[in-house]
Design a protein around this motif. Structure first.
Motif, PDB file in Angstrom:
ATOM      1  N   VAL A  50       1.013  -1.260   0.083  1.00  0.00           N
ATOM      2  CA  VAL A  50       0.210  -0.104  -0.247  1.00  0.00           C
ATOM      3  C   VAL A  50       0.876   1.349   0.115  1.00  0.00           C
ATOM      4  O   VAL A  50       0.599   2.175  -0.854  1.00  0.00           O
ATOM      5  N   GLN A  51       1.947   1.156   0.887  1.00  0.00           N
ATOM      6  CA  GLN A  51       2.847   2.429   0.926  1.00  0.00           C
ATOM      7  C   GLN A  51       3.577   2.531  -0.446  1.00  0.00           C
ATOM      8  O   GLN A  51       3.700   3.782  -0.949  1.00  0.00           O
ATOM      9  N   LYS A  52       3.929   1.621  -1.170  1.00  0.00           N
ATOM     10  CA  LYS A  52       4.637   1.876  -2.461  1.00  0.00           C
ATOM     11  C   LYS A  52       3.564   2.549  -3.404  1.00  0.00           C
ATOM     12  O   LYS A  52       3.975   3.110  -4.387  1.00  0.00           O
ATOM     13  N   LEU A  53       2.207   1.747  -3.180  1.00  0.00           N
ATOM     14  CA  LEU A  53       1.544   2.025  -4.237  1.00  0.00           C
ATOM     15  C   LEU A  53       0.995   3.684  -4.149  1.00  0.00           C
ATOM     16  O   LEU A  53       0.818   4.488  -5.187  1.00  0.00           O
ATOM     17  N   LEU A  54       1.066   4.203  -3.031  1.00  0.00           N
ATOM     18  CA  LEU A  54       0.946   5.515  -2.701  1.00  0.00           C
ATOM     19  C   LEU A  54       2.087   6.314  -3.219  1.00  0.00           C
ATOM     20  O   LEU A  54       1.952   7.435  -3.529  1.00  0.00           O
ATOM     21  N   ASP A  55       3.398   5.831  -2.982  1.00  0.00           N
ATOM     22  CA  ASP A  55       4.519   6.643  -3.343  1.00  0.00           C
ATOM     23  C   ASP A  55       4.431   6.768  -4.891  1.00  0.00           C
ATOM     24  O   ASP A  55       4.863   7.714  -5.474  1.00  0.00           O
ATOM     25  N   LEU A  56       4.000   5.702  -5.457  1.00  0.00           N
ATOM     26  CA  LEU A  56       3.813   5.742  -7.243  1.00  0.00           C
ATOM     27  C   LEU A  56       2.463   6.549  -7.761  1.00  0.00           C
ATOM     28  O   LEU A  56       2.095   6.605  -8.652  1.00  0.00           O
ATOM     29  N   LYS A  57       1.954   7.209  -6.532  1.00  0.00           N
ATOM     30  CA  LYS A  57       0.585   7.698  -6.958  1.00  0.00           C
ATOM     31  C   LYS A  57      -0.640   6.992  -7.537  1.00  0.00           C
ATOM     32  O   LYS A  57      -1.358   7.599  -8.026  1.00  0.00           O
ATOM     33  N   ALA A  58      -0.525   5.695  -7.240  1.00  0.00           N
ATOM     34  CA  ALA A  58      -1.555   4.939  -7.543  1.00  0.00           C
ATOM     35  C   ALA A  58      -2.456   4.776  -6.522  1.00  0.00           C
ATOM     36  O   ALA A  58      -2.862   3.794  -5.767  1.00  0.00           O
ATOM     37  N   THR A  59      -3.172   6.036  -6.009  1.00  0.00           N
ATOM     38  CA  THR A  59      -4.142   6.239  -4.974  1.00  0.00           C
ATOM     39  C   THR A  59      -5.412   5.167  -4.874  1.00  0.00           C
ATOM     40  O   THR A  59      -5.559   4.474  -3.938  1.00  0.00           O
ATOM     41  N   ALA A  60      -6.010   5.119  -5.959  1.00  0.00           N
ATOM     42  CA  ALA A  60      -7.165   4.196  -6.292  1.00  0.00           C
ATOM     43  C   ALA A  60      -6.952   2.898  -5.715  1.00  0.00           C
ATOM     44  O   ALA A  60      -7.617   2.280  -5.229  1.00  0.00           O
ATOM     45  N   GLN A  61      -5.718   2.301  -6.463  1.00  0.00           N
ATOM     46  CA  GLN A  61      -5.356   0.945  -6.132  1.00  0.00           C
ATOM     47  C   GLN A  61      -5.116   0.596  -4.780  1.00  0.00           C
ATOM     48  O   GLN A  61      -5.435  -0.242  -3.990  1.00  0.00           O
ATOM     49  N   ALA A  62      -4.426   1.528  -4.197  1.00  0.00           N
ATOM     50  CA  ALA A  62      -3.919   1.486  -2.672  1.00  0.00           C
ATOM     51  C   ALA A  62      -5.181   1.336  -1.888  1.00  0.00           C
ATOM     52  O   ALA A  62      -5.420   0.550  -1.007  1.00  0.00           O
ATOM     53  N   LYS A  63      -6.372   2.208  -2.092  1.00  0.00           N
ATOM     54  CA  LYS A  63      -7.434   2.450  -1.390  1.00  0.00           C
ATOM     55  C   LYS A  63      -8.205   0.898  -1.489  1.00  0.00           C
ATOM     56  O   LYS A  63      -8.876   0.428  -0.676  1.00  0.00           O
ATOM     57  N   LEU A  64      -8.249   0.322  -2.686  1.00  0.00           N
ATOM     58  CA  LEU A  64      -8.691  -0.851  -2.762  1.00  0.00           C
ATOM     59  C   LEU A  64      -8.196  -1.678  -2.389  1.00  0.00           C
ATOM     60  O   LEU A  64      -8.933  -2.811  -1.880  1.00  0.00           O
ATOM     61  N   LEU A  65      -6.949  -1.933  -2.345  1.00  0.00           N
ATOM     62  CA  LEU A  65      -6.312  -3.017  -1.463  1.00  0.00           C
ATOM     63  C   LEU A  65      -6.515  -3.174  -0.145  1.00  0.00           C
ATOM     64  O   LEU A  65      -6.825  -4.100   0.494  1.00  0.00           O
ATOM     65  N   PHE A  66      -6.461  -1.687   0.446  1.00  0.00           N
ATOM     66  CA  PHE A  66      -6.859  -1.433   1.875  1.00  0.00           C
ATOM     67  C   PHE A  66      -8.191  -2.033   2.100  1.00  0.00           C
ATOM     68  O   PHE A  66      -8.424  -2.872   3.207  1.00  0.00           O
ATOM     69  N   THR A  67      -9.157  -1.851   1.229  1.00  0.00           N
ATOM     70  CA  THR A  67     -10.664  -2.145   1.550  1.00  0.00           C
ATOM     71  C   THR A  67     -10.729  -3.702   1.641  1.00  0.00           C
ATOM     72  O   THR A  67     -11.418  -4.226   2.348  1.00  0.00           O
ATOM     73  N   HIS A  68      -9.992  -4.536   0.968  1.00  0.00           N
ATOM     74  CA  HIS A  68      -9.890  -5.959   0.704  1.00  0.00           C
ATOM     75  C   HIS A  68      -9.076  -6.539   1.781  1.00  0.00           C
ATOM     76  O   HIS A  68      -8.923  -7.696   1.965  1.00  0.00           O
ATOM     77  N   THR A  69      -8.429  -5.898   2.747  1.00  0.00           N
ATOM     78  CA  THR A  69      -7.609  -6.496   3.603  1.00  0.00           C
ATOM     79  C   THR A  69      -8.514  -6.739   4.991  1.00  0.00           C
ATOM     80  O   THR A  69      -9.213  -5.925   5.418  1.00  0.00           O
ATOM     81  N   LYS A  70      -8.415  -8.080   5.241  1.00  0.00           N
ATOM     82  CA  LYS A  70      -9.184  -8.639   6.434  1.00  0.00           C
ATOM     83  C   LYS A  70      -9.367  -7.864   7.699  1.00  0.00           C
ATOM     84  O   LYS A  70     -10.063  -7.433   8.472  1.00  0.00           O
ATOM     85  N   SER A  71      -7.793  -7.840   8.028  1.00  0.00           N
ATOM     86  CA  SER A  71      -7.740  -7.362   9.518  1.00  0.00           C
ATOM     87  C   SER A  71      -6.720  -6.280   9.340  1.00  0.00           C
ATOM     88  O   SER A  71      -5.739  -6.519  10.006  1.00  0.00           O
ATOM     89  N   PRO A  72      -7.270  -5.274   8.854  1.00  0.00           N
ATOM     90  CA  PRO A  72      -5.927  -4.104   9.087  1.00  0.00           C
ATOM     91  C   PRO A  72      -5.392  -3.916  10.218  1.00  0.00           C
ATOM     92  O   PRO A  72      -6.352  -3.508  11.133  1.00  0.00           O
ATOM     93  N   ASP A  73      -4.049  -3.619  10.658  1.00  0.00           N
ATOM     94  CA  ASP A  73      -3.876  -2.973  11.812  1.00  0.00           C
ATOM     95  C   ASP A  73      -3.523  -1.452  11.862  1.00  0.00           C
ATOM     96  O   ASP A  73      -3.717  -0.940  10.967  1.00  0.00           O
ATOM     97  N   LEU A  74      -3.410  -1.055  12.918  1.00  0.00           N
ATOM     98  CA  LEU A  74      -3.158   0.568  13.284  1.00  0.00           C
ATOM     99  C   LEU A  74      -1.977   0.931  12.212  1.00  0.00           C
ATOM    100  O   LEU A  74      -2.270   2.159  11.559  1.00  0.00           O
ATOM    101  N   PHE A  75      -1.066   0.136  12.130  1.00  0.00           N
ATOM    102  CA  PHE A  75       0.098   0.638  11.391  1.00  0.00           C
ATOM    103  C   PHE A  75      -0.248   0.776   9.850  1.00  0.00           C
ATOM    104  O   PHE A  75      -0.055   2.004   9.144  1.00  0.00           O
TER     105      PHE A  75
END
Length: 691
Positions: A50-75
């Motif tokens: 997610v961090q690397k996608l954001l660095d490359l300005k692939a914001t939409a894909q980063a948000k989509l990946l985050f949405t499909h993460t089952k148990s995201p932690d605080l980090f």
């Protein structure tokens, strides 16, 4: 029976791949392998992706990946909130989800990231969200945290005096103050320019030094520079000099930012001796890399106080060349001429560095004849002088290509050996003049006779030379035969040639390569869409534009600058903000009616396909360069030359429009676009319609 060994891929392997990824395409391949190896539940790996996608300005894909993460932690939440700082309300939604949809508890980093997202927002009401978030941070027990405090100083800086209040609170609570916090608050104080806060600055500075000392630390260079600048802006020149002396005896090294902050702002004429000392310090004591930075702040000071520089330091060639270079980049011909007059008065026109800068300035500001006159007057020309003149001919293109070749041959016969820049300049001239055979010979000579290793820029010039001439297959073969891996420059040149010659198949190949190498560049998508439009393949053109919208790519808006009586005027497409807009649009209508009587037809082929022809005409009729030219006609004397600067490549319709205007108004119109100069006179252009 064949047994295949199964290679186990763990999270560390994919972390390494993600770290090495340079493009969006590489990340997509890595993501596919992560899915294939069933590592989607590894939060460490997903967070890094997610961090690397954001660095490359692939914001939409980063948000989509985050949405499909089952148990995201605080980090992971913090990484996404920080990465969306350019989209504060998207960041706020993630923060809201963290608080309402999970059992996780925001920490000091969460609050600092979300507050910082709103600190730089120009959206209406963003400060209110910052204040509300501040309240939540206090309730959560992070009101005195260093990171949260620094973010708060930044956001309250937009609310008058509030940054001082927040900063004072941080100091009173004996929080640790870092140099970033210090730089922000001192900048805020300096910009207020009020005596009461100027007096407060001194006490704050002493308190900060006391805090640093009590922690057995010394202020770093950022802190010193911020404090020195703050003193100068508040007319505390003696205090800024005293602190500068202290800095000289510290372990920190003075840089150009220190010297900029030291310049007395309010009463420069009362500090002529100090100004001389600053100038002498830069050129006599600072190391070489610092000296190269000095002209930047000297030019900045020149803008503030022309006469002071004239008296004190204008006679220094390094200063002169810096100022002329700025005029060249801005196309500020009138200011460049003013500087030239001062140079004559100071009798330093014969200095080779000054003479070269003048040649470069006149060439880049459209006065190629004046540039050549100065070139012929210059004795003991160095390689930069030759390069400046050859490059100037390249910018002016058709009609000047052969002059560039003659000059290049003359240089080879002189005692001055060519450099890589020389070959780049002459190849550029061949490209814009359509001199294919000559360009090929020069490239061959560069490699085999002068033993230069071609750079990507040299290769791109050759692709451009072949492509512009319609030799698209030759250009492709040249790319495939390169000794280095072709990059965006080469494939971009090929795609541009495909647009000119309407080769859709080859354009697809070039575009696919460019999408892999530079996926965030919207310009390539625009070119591909234009190719489809010219072939009336509107469904594909619409598809390309839809992809651009979905990926949140934004095309650089076109704008045009014209200078009238020493004052710059900037126009955007369909611009009604100018005070003379009514007169401009009325004049534009009259001009177009006259032009239609003599054969002018608008080129609307690349306009949106899903609108009526009248709407297409309206869209291209109000391009920024047309508005600027009409304004120039209104405000100038009959027969006076008109000069404009466009930030993008001039479109086909505007090019035809300007030719007709030059014919019916009997004016010379000089247009500098993103690539070259166009000199319009009596219905023709110096580029020969080859641009």
């Amino acid at each position: 029976m064949i047994c295949r060994a199964t290679v186990s891929r763990d999270g560390n392997f994919f972390l390494s791949l993600i770290n090495r990824a340079k493009t969006h395409s590489h990340l997509n391949q890595t993501h596919a392998q992560i899915i294939h190896n069933n590592i989607l539940n590894d939060n460490i790996t997903i967070t890094k992706l997610v961090q690397k996608l954001l660095d490359l300005k692939a914001t939409a894909q980063a948000k989509l990946l985050f949405t499909h993460t089952k148990s995201p932690d605080l980090f992971l939440y913090n990484v996404l909130i920080k990465g969306l700082k350019a989209y504060p309300f998207d960041s706020l939604l993630v923060y809201k989800n963290l608080r309402q949809q999970t059992t996780l508890v925001p920490d000091n980093f969460t609050y600092s990231f979300i507050i910082f997202a709103f600190s730089g927002a120009s959206l209406s009401g963003s400060e209110k969200f910052g204040v509300l978030l501040h309240g939540q941070a206090i309730i959560s027990g992070f009101g005195t945290d260093l990171f949260v405090g620094s973010a708060l100083v930044d956001i309250y800086g937009s609310l008058e005096h509030c940054d001082i209040w927040v900063f004072n609170g941080m100091v009173k609570r004996t929080m640790r103050i870092d140099s970033t916090t210090l730089a922000v608050v001192l900048s805020g104080i300096a910009e207020l320019q009020e005596m009461s806060f100027g007096m407060m600055l001194q006490s704050l500075a002493y308190r900060l030094v006391a805090i640093f000392t009590s922690m057995c630390l010394l202020p770093d260079l950022i802190a010193y520079n911020a404090m020195i600048s703050g003193y100068s802006f508040n007319n505390k020149t003696e205090s800024s000099v005293q602190l500068f002396k202290e800095l000289l005896f510290s372990v920190e090294k003075v840089n150009s930012s220190t010297m900029v902050g030291l310049i007395p702002v309010f009463h420069p004429f009362g500090h002529l001796e100090l100004t001389s000392l600053i100038h002498g310090f830069c050129f006599g004591i600072l190391e070489l890399h610092d000296i190269r930075l000095c002209p930047k702040w000297l030019s900045h000071f020149f803008v503030k106080c022309r006469i002071l520089i004239l008296i004190q330091i204008l006679s220094h060639p390094v200063t002169i060349t810096s100022i002329l270079s700025a005029c060249s980049q801005l196309g500020a011909l009138s200011l460049g001429k003013w500087v030239h007059d001062l140079i004559k008065r100071e009798s330093i026109e014969s200095n080779i560095y000054v003479a070269t800068a003048l040649i470069d300035m006149y060439a880049k500001c459209g006065s190629i004849k004046e540039a050549r006159r100065l070139f012929d007057m210059t004795r003991d020309k160095n390689v930069v002088t030759w390069n400046a003149m050859i490059s100037g001919y390249g910018l002016h293109g058709h009609g000047h290509g052969h002059e560039a070749l003659l000059l290049f041959d003359e240089m080879l016969c002189s005692a001055v050996p060519p450099t890589g820049v020389t070959f780049l300049s002459i190849l550029y001239a061949c490209s814009h003049a359509g001199l294919v055979t000559e360009g090929e010979k020069i490239f061959h000579s560069m490699v085999h006779e002068h033993c230069f290793k071609p750079s990507p820029e040299h290769y791109a010039c050759m692709v451009d030379i072949l492509g512009r001439a319609g030799k698209l297959q030759d250009a492709l073969e040249f790319i495939n035969g390169m000794l280095i891996e072709p990059g965006p420059a080469e494939w971009g040149a090929l795609l541009g040639a495909c647009v000119i010659h309407k080769d859709t198949n080859l354009a697809h190949l070039a575009f696919d390569k460019l999408f892999e190498l530079d996926p965030e560049n919207v310009g390539y998508n625009v070119l591909l869409s234009n190719i489809y439009s010219t072939e009336h393949n509107y469904s594909w053109a619409a598809l390309v534009r839809e992809v651009v919208k979905k990926r949140n790519l934004v095309k650089t808006p076109g704008c045009t600058l014209i200078e009238v009586k020493g004052h710059p005027h900037v126009f955007m497409s369909s611009d009604w903000s100018h005070p003379e807009s009514k007169s401009i649009y009325a004049m534009l209508e009259k001009l177009i009616d006259k032009m239609r009587d003599v054969g002018y037809q608008m080129e609307t082929i690349t306009a949106l396909h899903d609108v009526e022809e009248e709407e297409k005409e309206l869209m291209v009729k109000v391009h920024s360069e047309k508005l600027a030219i009409v304004f120039g006609l209104i405000t100038s004397e009959p027969g006076e030359e008109i000069r404009i600067i466009k930030n993008l490549r001039v479109c086909l319709d505007c090019h035809n429009f300007t030719k007709f205007v030059s014919k019916i108004t009997e004016r010379i119109i000089v247009v500098r676009d993103a690539n070259r100069f166009h000199h319009f006179e009596d219905g023709t252009c110096s580029c020969g319609d080859y641009w």
